[in-house]
Design a protein around this motif. Sequence first.
Motif, PDB file in Angstrom:
ATOM      1  N   LYS A   7      14.886 -14.052  29.161  1.00  0.00           N
ATOM      2  CA  LYS A   7      15.142 -13.754  27.760  1.00  0.00           C
ATOM      3  C   LYS A   7      14.988 -12.255  27.570  1.00  0.00           C
ATOM      4  O   LYS A   7      14.003 -11.656  27.997  1.00  0.00           O
ATOM      5  N   LEU A   8      15.973 -11.637  26.930  1.00  0.00           N
ATOM      6  CA  LEU A   8      15.988 -10.189  26.792  1.00  0.00           C
ATOM      7  C   LEU A   8      14.786  -9.704  25.982  1.00  0.00           C
ATOM      8  O   LEU A   8      14.433 -10.284  24.957  1.00  0.00           O
ATOM      9  N   THR A   9      14.197  -8.626  26.464  1.00  0.00           N
ATOM     10  CA  THR A   9      13.038  -8.055  25.785  1.00  0.00           C
ATOM     11  C   THR A   9      12.948  -6.575  26.111  1.00  0.00           C
ATOM     12  O   THR A   9      13.484  -6.112  27.117  1.00  0.00           O
ATOM     13  N   GLY A  10      12.285  -5.812  25.233  1.00  0.00           N
ATOM     14  CA  GLY A  10      12.119  -4.392  25.492  1.00  0.00           C
ATOM     15  C   GLY A  10      13.409  -3.598  25.403  1.00  0.00           C
ATOM     16  O   GLY A  10      13.535  -2.560  26.061  1.00  0.00           O
ATOM     17  N   LEU A  11      14.371  -4.066  24.606  1.00  0.00           N
ATOM     18  CA  LEU A  11      15.655  -3.383  24.481  1.00  0.00           C
ATOM     19  C   LEU A  11      15.498  -2.095  23.672  1.00  0.00           C
ATOM     20  O   LEU A  11      14.656  -2.000  22.776  1.00  0.00           O
ATOM     21  N   GLN A  12      16.354  -1.117  23.965  1.00  0.00           N
ATOM     22  CA  GLN A  12      16.259   0.166  23.285  1.00  0.00           C
ATOM     23  C   GLN A  12      17.335   0.351  22.218  1.00  0.00           C
ATOM     24  O   GLN A  12      17.127   1.051  21.232  1.00  0.00           O
ATOM     25  N   ASP A  30      10.368  -5.783  36.294  1.00  0.00           N
ATOM     26  CA  ASP A  30       9.769  -6.562  35.217  1.00  0.00           C
ATOM     27  C   ASP A  30      10.860  -6.932  34.199  1.00  0.00           C
ATOM     28  O   ASP A  30      12.015  -6.494  34.306  1.00  0.00           O
ATOM     29  N   LYS A  31      10.506  -7.749  33.228  1.00  0.00           N
ATOM     30  CA  LYS A  31      11.501  -8.244  32.275  1.00  0.00           C
ATOM     31  C   LYS A  31      12.164  -7.133  31.456  1.00  0.00           C
ATOM     32  O   LYS A  31      13.383  -7.174  31.240  1.00  0.00           O
ATOM     33  N   PRO A  32      11.416  -6.131  30.969  1.00  0.00           N
ATOM     34  CA  PRO A  32      12.087  -5.056  30.220  1.00  0.00           C
ATOM     35  C   PRO A  32      13.132  -4.316  31.055  1.00  0.00           C
ATOM     36  O   PRO A  32      14.196  -3.953  30.546  1.00  0.00           O
ATOM     37  N   ASP A  60      18.607  -6.419  18.270  1.00  0.00           N
ATOM     38  CA  ASP A  60      18.992  -7.691  17.651  1.00  0.00           C
ATOM     39  C   ASP A  60      19.216  -8.781  18.688  1.00  0.00           C
ATOM     40  O   ASP A  60      19.275  -9.974  18.343  1.00  0.00           O
ATOM     41  N   LEU A  61      19.334  -8.402  19.978  1.00  0.00           N
ATOM     42  CA  LEU A  61      19.538  -9.390  21.038  1.00  0.00           C
ATOM     43  C   LEU A  61      18.222  -9.828  21.684  1.00  0.00           C
ATOM     44  O   LEU A  61      18.244 -10.542  22.685  1.00  0.00           O
TER      45      LEU A  61
END
Length: 414
Positions: A142-147, A76-78, A151-152
């Motif tokens: 598109k970046l999502t769910g970053l830990q 998935d995207k995350p 900011d990205l």
Amino acid sequence: MERSTCGPGDLMARVSTTDDFDDQDGEENEPSDVSSDDVTRAVVTDTDWTTETILSQLRRGNILLNPRFQRRDAWDKPRKSKFIESLILGLPIPQIVLAEDKRRRGKFIVLDGKQRLLALRQFAAGSSFAISEGEQDFQGLKLTGLQVREDLRLKTLAKIENDSELVDDLNAFLNETIRTVVVRRWPNEEFLNLVFLRLNTGSVKLSPQELRQALHPGDFTNYLDDAATDSLWLKKALRSEKPDFRMRDVEILLRYFAFRYRLQDYTGNLKTFLDSTVNQLNEKWGDEEEEIRQVGKQCDSSIESTFAIFGENSFYRWSNGDYEGRFNRAVFDVMTYYFTDPNVAAASIERREQVEAAFKDLCAENVQFVEAIQTTTKTPLATQRRLSLWGRSLQLAIEQPLPIPRLVDNRIFV
């Protein structure tokens, strides 16, 4: 002909998982015939490619990553985003394993790391590393769910390239080393199959069909992928809402074609049988495309007929007074083999109660049939036995003669 009131789009609420497949009859359980000399002849090298190098190889089409692979996207995207984040942060990531394509020098087949490469390719959509022609074939990420680097969020590689404040992140990402193992001078497909399976021991096994798609390209190979993706009835049979990321749906459709076209050539080696079927139908595609496509439609019809008779228990094995609730390839083979004939299908639907009772009795009382769909499933004897035993029971249930396969000198004839 009367059909099931439950259409192909009315999928089971439960989405298929590994446990929903009775994999006794799957290719995953076949050992590879590889000698120590084969292993010695192969050249395996560790290469410290950077992210930029891999993106460049992808852009130039040197790493064979067909847009069709996105249909079987397991991440998935995350999860993809965290992988990209790891590269930016310089965190350790697993290696990628490639095999050099013998037919096309400088081209590479992906043995391990397809999901990571897909994430990179999707992240690069629209950037300087994207393929300008046909770029739309790969969806953007598109970046999502970053830990760590929240900011990205919603950034793509193209946006990072165009943001002067993110130049350090861009350099860190592009310069990060990704250990890449390249297998060259591999002796045979069995060797690659062994590598492929060993890489996935202890994790989610990947289907040998993925390797077959790469090693046996052609119009029929592409058709199989497209047909399995588009078939609502095949998805219903597998209790799945989308293409299987292990390509088991493609393998099952291929089995149908193999038994339709080449049953008499089956010697017990399933992998070789399916490989040769793909090669043969790739060669015949130019002259017999319409006929081959029609056979694919007949597979859908035979699945539909099975559901009209067995309902939600279609392609399950009957055992100890109940259906097991796991897709059984051997049961799929015997049902679709006979229900391909529209007259047989119509008669079976008309006498559905007798047909289902005959199947239950066969599973409960005939030890040879149980063995042929549960344990010793891959030999020519087991294949012929389950087809003939079910054929005899079915013809009694519908009260009309059927062409029953017979075994002569370890070959199956109809």
